[in-house]
Design an enzyme around this catalytic site. Structure first.
Site, short mmCIF file in Angstrom:
data_model
loop_
_atom_site.label_atom_id
_atom_site.label_comp_id
_atom_site.label_asym_id
_atom_site.label_seq_id
_atom_site.Cartn_x
_atom_site.Cartn_y
_atom_site.Cartn_z
N SER A 1 0.74 -1.22 -0.14
CA SER A 1 -0.19 0.09 0.00
C SER A 1 0.83 1.26 0.07
O SER A 1 2.06 1.24 0.57
CB SER A 1 -0.94 0.09 1.39
OG SER A 1 -1.60 -0.94 1.11
N1 SAM Z 1 -1.02 -4.84 4.19
C1 SAM Z 1 -0.35 -5.05 2.97
C2 SAM Z 1 1.14 -4.71 2.82
O1 SAM Z 1 1.68 -4.08 3.97
O2 SAM Z 1 2.02 -4.82 2.09
C3 SAM Z 1 -1.22 -4.62 1.52
C4 SAM Z 1 -2.13 -5.56 1.21
S1 SAM Z 1 -2.59 -5.44 -0.39
C5 SAM Z 1 -3.33 -3.87 -0.61
C6 SAM Z 1 -4.12 -6.48 -0.07
C7 SAM Z 1 -3.81 -7.79 0.41
O3 SAM Z 1 -5.05 -8.40 0.88
C8 SAM Z 1 -3.08 -8.66 -0.84
O4 SAM Z 1 -2.19 -9.47 -0.28
C9 SAM Z 1 -4.34 -9.95 -1.06
O5 SAM Z 1 -4.00 -11.25 -1.34
C10 SAM Z 1 -5.12 -9.80 0.33
N2 SAM Z 1 -6.40 -10.38 0.52
C11 SAM Z 1 -7.34 -10.18 -0.43
N3 SAM Z 1 -8.57 -11.14 -0.08
C12 SAM Z 1 -8.25 -11.44 1.25
C13 SAM Z 1 -8.96 -12.39 2.21
N4 SAM Z 1 -10.20 -12.63 1.86
N5 SAM Z 1 -8.28 -12.55 3.08
C14 SAM Z 1 -6.85 -12.25 3.54
N6 SAM Z 1 -6.09 -11.38 2.69
C15 SAM Z 1 -6.79 -11.25 1.65
#
Ligand code: SAM
Length: 215
Positions: A65
């Site tokens: 992000s």
């Molecule tokens: N917090 C992260 C970082 O600091 O790098 C950024 C995360 S990215 C914007 C969103 C993440 O949410 C992705 O890695 C994606 O695979 C995960 N994601 C999407 N749906 C999800 C779910 N139902 N449960 C857990 N993770 C999920």
């Protein structure tokens, strides 16, 4: 060996200044951003971009992000040392590192196995030790509930009811809610059993998948 030289520290200080100018006021959030070396979360090819205030690809179609977004969500969570925090969407682990740096006890869950495995292996090498889970975080992690704070780092179509259920009394949930391209940041506070909802600006997150996310 993780290198963090004066040049990288200088760029990080500039980033902190920029976030302050953009309206982030919580000194503890800014201090954590000033400490966690964001460049070590980047592939060599993108290294020069690590301290830009932008989101970047981390593989598997996902992103680390934007620093402003990390700072904004973290500030709204009102993190106190010792808070039990659930993060949904581990991704690169950068956000989890910020929360650990602020003294929170962090449970983080990721839906993509490869990202889960990479980050679970990598983050402890930096000295950050949240509890890692693999699975569908749209349902929360009921076995470890309740949480003082819940942070969703992917865009949800609606607020999953299970996340509200897993908030402790006085707890705060921060979650981007909207359509697939753009979401409004929403904060929900549970006070005396009631829910107080606040809405902020629009952000653009990758979609929250899973049972209570996008199908
Ligand atoms: N917090 C992260 C970082 O600091 O790098 C950024 C995360 S990215 C914007 C969103 C993440 O949410 C992705 O890695 C994606 O695979 C995960 N994601 C999407 N749906 C999800 C779910 N139902 N449960 C857990 N993770 C999920």
């Amino acid at each position: 060996m993780i290198e963090d030289n004066y040049k990288q520290r200088g760029l990080r200080n500039k980033l902190v200044k920029k976030l302050r100018q953009k309206g982030i006021v919580d000194d503890r959030v800014l201090e954590a951003i000033g400490k966690v070396p964001r460049h070590v979360f980047f592939d060599d090819a993108l290294l020069g971009h690590a301290y830009e205030d932008k989101a970047f690809p981390i593989g598997e179609g996902q992103t680390i992000s934007q620093p402003y977004t990390v700072a904004f969500q973290t500030e709204k969570l009102e993190i106190k040392p010792g808070d039990k925090v659930l993060e949904i969407g581990t991704g690169s682990g950068y956000q989890a590192a910020i929360l650990v740096e602020m003294g929170a006890k962090v449970y983080t869950i990721e839906f993509q196995r490869k990202l889960y495995e990479n980050t679970k292996d990598f983050l402890p090498k930096m000295g950050y030790n949240p509890f890692f889970f693999f699975g569908d975080g749209s349902k929360g992690i009921p076995a470890k509930a309740p949480y003082d704070k819940i942070l969703v780092t992917a865009g949800a179509p609606v607020i999953p009811t299970s996340l509200i259920d897993q908030l402790s009394e006085g707890g705060i949930l921060i979650i981007p809610v909207g359509d697939r391209d753009k979401q409004k940041m929403v904060k929900v506070k549970k006070t005396s059993g009631k829910l107080i909802r606040e809405e902020f600006d629009y952000f653009a997150f990758v979609p929250l998948l899973g049972e209570q996310g996008w199908k």
